[in-house]
Design a protein around this motif. Structure first.
Motif, PDB file in Angstrom:
ATOM      1  N   GLN A  81       7.147  72.915 -45.208  1.00  0.00           N
ATOM      2  CA  GLN A  81       7.288  73.299 -46.616  1.00  0.00           C
ATOM      3  C   GLN A  81       8.619  72.786 -47.167  1.00  0.00           C
ATOM      4  OE1 GLN A  81       5.836  75.925 -44.689  1.00  0.00           O
ATOM      5  NE2 GLN A  81       3.865  75.618 -45.681  1.00  0.00           N
ATOM      6  N   PHE A 108      13.549  80.229 -52.077  1.00  0.00           N
ATOM      7  CA  PHE A 108      13.216  81.231 -53.085  1.00  0.00           C
ATOM      8  C   PHE A 108      13.319  80.706 -54.519  1.00  0.00           C
ATOM      9  CE2 PHE A 108      14.035  83.752 -49.318  1.00  0.00           C
ATOM     10  CZ  PHE A 108      12.985  84.672 -49.350  1.00  0.00           C
ATOM     11  N   VAL A 126       5.691  80.711 -51.591  1.00  0.00           N
ATOM     12  CA  VAL A 126       5.768  80.221 -50.206  1.00  0.00           C
ATOM     13  C   VAL A 126       6.742  81.011 -49.310  1.00  0.00           C
ATOM     14  CG1 VAL A 126       6.382  78.212 -48.781  1.00  0.00           C
ATOM     15  CG2 VAL A 126       4.852  77.937 -50.731  1.00  0.00           C
ATOM     16  N   PRO A 127       7.943  81.359 -49.801  1.00  0.00           N
ATOM     17  CA  PRO A 127       8.832  82.131 -48.918  1.00  0.00           C
ATOM     18  C   PRO A 127       8.225  83.472 -48.481  1.00  0.00           C
ATOM     19  CG  PRO A 127      10.064  81.217 -50.752  1.00  0.00           C
ATOM     20  CD  PRO A 127       8.605  81.003 -51.060  1.00  0.00           C
ATOM     21  N   GLN A 174      10.422  69.352 -60.288  1.00  0.00           N
ATOM     22  CA  GLN A 174       9.877  70.478 -61.070  1.00  0.00           C
ATOM     23  C   GLN A 174      10.175  70.416 -62.564  1.00  0.00           C
ATOM     24  OE1 GLN A 174       7.851  71.802 -59.161  1.00  0.00           O
ATOM     25  NE2 GLN A 174       8.704  71.940 -57.114  1.00  0.00           N
ATOM     26  N   PHE A 208       9.544  80.806 -59.015  1.00  0.00           N
ATOM     27  CA  PHE A 208       8.119  80.763 -59.367  1.00  0.00           C
ATOM     28  C   PHE A 208       7.215  80.793 -58.142  1.00  0.00           C
ATOM     29  CE2 PHE A 208       9.957  76.490 -59.153  1.00  0.00           C
ATOM     30  CZ  PHE A 208       9.194  75.936 -58.136  1.00  0.00           C
ATOM     31  N   CYS A 209       7.776  80.698 -56.941  1.00  0.00           N
ATOM     32  CA  CYS A 209       6.990  80.261 -55.782  1.00  0.00           C
ATOM     33  C   CYS A 209       6.707  81.371 -54.766  1.00  0.00           C
ATOM     34  CB  CYS A 209       7.733  79.115 -55.108  1.00  0.00           C
ATOM     35  SG  CYS A 209       6.843  78.401 -53.711  1.00  0.00           S
TER      36      CYS A 209
HETATM   37 FE1  SF4 Z   1      10.919  76.254 -53.762  1.00  0.00          FE
HETATM   38 FE2  SF4 Z   1       9.380  74.621 -52.333  1.00  0.00          FE
HETATM   39 FE3  SF4 Z   1      10.482  76.736 -51.172  1.00  0.00          FE
HETATM   40 FE4  SF4 Z   1       8.526  77.036 -52.964  1.00  0.00          FE
HETATM   41  S1  SF4 Z   1       8.376  76.056 -50.964  1.00  0.00           S
HETATM   42  S2  SF4 Z   1      10.448  78.237 -52.806  1.00  0.00           S
HETATM   43  S3  SF4 Z   1       8.935  75.327 -54.381  1.00  0.00           S
HETATM   44  S4  SF4 Z   1      11.598  74.986 -52.064  1.00  0.00           S
END
Ligand code: SF4
Ligand code: SAH
Ligand code: F3S
Length: 451
Positions: free
Chosen positions: A205, A164, A170-171, A271, A167-168
């Motif tokens: 990921q 988490f 993906v989670p 990052q 900015f992302c």
């Molecule tokens: Fe962070 Fe990578 Fe997970 Fe995105 S995928 S929340 S950038 S660790």
């Protein structure tokens, strides 16, 4: 009856892997791949939600697809249009609202249901939505048959993320972290090698958070998984991506020192170089922690090529924060890197932060950072001239009589060689550098470097 399938893939390597598995899944139903969407019975857009631009591309592509579908329908043929991947997961039925041409929407953990979803579309001719999250169920349901295109292959070992970063997406699009069991991975790797793969890139990921179970149910870390896979006869090279600094454990670092098949290349995103920004990003590490990690990795494998991801213009980033990123880059010295202007993603915590940075400032910082990273990459490539490197020959090059392959450091290498060499590891004397690749000729002298 033979049907044709067109898949367009956006985003990361995990999506590339997923697209290949979708094709594997549909092959027994009579679907053969085509590279022309206008004569496809089934069009799948496998989408990415990571930045605004990535997500918007999908809607403009759907505009073009709508015209192609209309043309086909006018000629008495049909076309089923599916949106898969991370935009599907994040936006769900919003997609069919914005683009009624879409028949099916399914997320990254639901594509194993594709045959069933297709049957539902055929029955109902209404929209079908599948955006559940059970990664385990998907991997258990995917076919054992794998296809390999060339000598390199991807293998998903881990999926999802619990980190988490603020900015992302993906989670939210890929769900909770899940590691596939060791036996399943070994079986898939053996099947890939039997089909001609010489190099496998392990995907996740958060790939180095891998902790899949062995036969006794004990968790196996990534370094040990790599050791196990290195024993597969015929598998010459192993890579993995993407890693998180917090999960780079000593066992994995040690493996870089003594597993010959593990290639000396590591993508380790940081990052930002500013502790204040790293904290606001919820990265869970400082710049110092990252730098010490790099030191340890280089102690285990001195020639390792390091790569990273950077975001400039995160909310609240000052000139001083940005200079800290530049300083970190100078200290690490990267062989390659990816850098992005921060893109506010709806629903992520950072999108609601004060101090959003103006686009012009982001653009200027990105340009400076990219100039520095390009300089480092050019220097790294130039340093290979005169060396002899083991190159895995992959496919014909742009010119007649030319083949291209990859160095251990993932650099593309072009050389004159017969096509029969595809799949072999050849010692190549590096004679020059072009744009982002190396030129070389077959060497008389062995490289001394592990393949
Ligand atoms: Fe962070 Fe990578 Fe997970 Fe995105 S995928 S929340 S950038 S660790
Ligand atoms: N799992 C990987 C990569 C995730 S996405 C990791 O943890 O590093 C790939 C890269 O896209 C990230 O490393 C980050 O640099 C970039 N990225 C992710 N979200 C972004 C956003 N909202 N704006 C700009 N870049 C972003
Ligand atoms: Fe994009 Fe999803 Fe990969 S958002 S980067 S396709 S995990």
């Amino acid at each position: 009856m033979a049907k044709s399938l067109f898949i367009k893939t956006y985003g990361c390597q995990m999506n590339v892997y997923d697209s290949a598995r979708m094709a594997d899944l549909l092959a027994p139903l009579g679907y053969a791949a085509t590279d022309r969407p206008d004569d496809a019975d089934l069009v799948i857009l496998n989408t990415c939600h990571i930045r605004e631009k990535a997500a918007e591309k999908v809607y403009s592509e759907l505009g073009r697809i709508r015209q192609m579908k209309q043309t086909r329908q006018d000629a008495g043929q049909d076309m089923v249009v599916a949106v898969a991947g991370c935009v599907a997961q994040a936006e769900g039925e919003e997609i069919t609202r914005r683009a009624p041409v879409v028949d099916m929407v399914f997320g990254p953990q639901s594509y194993h249901q594709l045959p069933e979803l297709l049957a539902r579309v055929a029955r109902a001719r209404g929209e079908v939505l599948a955006t559940e999250f059970p990664a385990q169920e998907k991997f258990d349901a995917l076919p054992r048959e794998v296809s390999v295109d060339g000598v390199t292959a991807f293998l998903a070992v881990q999926e999802g993320c619990d980190k988490f970063c603020t900015f992302c997406v993906v989670p939210y699009t890929r769900g909770a972290e899940y590691s596939r069991p060791v036996a399943q991975i070994v079986a898939e790797a053996e099947a890939l090698v039997a089909k001609g793969a010489r190099e496998i890139t392990l995907l996740g990921q958060n790939v180095n958070a891998y902790h899949g179970a062995d036969a006794d149910g004990r968790p196996v870390p990534l370094g040990d998984l790599a050791r196990r896979l290195a024993e597969i006869p015929g598998l010459a090279r192993i890579r993995y991506t993407t890693s998180h600094p917090r999960d780079m454990d000593d066992a994995l670092i040690a493996a870089h020192g003594d597993v010959a098949a593990l290639m000396p290349y590591l993508h380790l995103p940081v990052q930002s170089g500013s502790d204040r920004i790293l904290k606001a990003m919820n990265r869970g590490h400082t710049a110092e922690h990252y730098l010490r990690l790099v030191e340890k990795i280089r102690a285990a494998r001195p020639d390792i090529a390091l790569s990273g991801d950077f975001i400039v213009g995160f909310p609240g980033e000052t000139d001083a924060d940005f200079e800290a990123t530049m300083a970190l880059v100078r200290e690490v010295n990267y062989a390659s890197a990816f850098s992005f202007a921060y893109s506010a993603r709806p629903g992520t915590p950072a999108a609601a932060l004060p101090g959003q940075v103006p686009e012009a400032v982001k653009g200027e910082r990105l340009q400076r950072l990219q100039a520095l990273l390009a300089e480092q990459q050019d220097a790294f490539n130039a340093a290979q001239v005169g060396r002899t490197l083991p190159v895995l020959i992959e496919k014909p090059g742009r010119h007649a009589g030319q083949m291209t392959g990859r160095s251990p450091y993932l650099q593309p290498v072009h050389l004159d060689a017969p096509a029969e060499l595809a799949g072999q590891i050849v010692d190549v004397e590096i004679t020059g550098v072009t744009a982002r690749s190396l030129a070389g000729r077959r060497a008389a002298r062995p490289s001394g470097l592990a393949a």
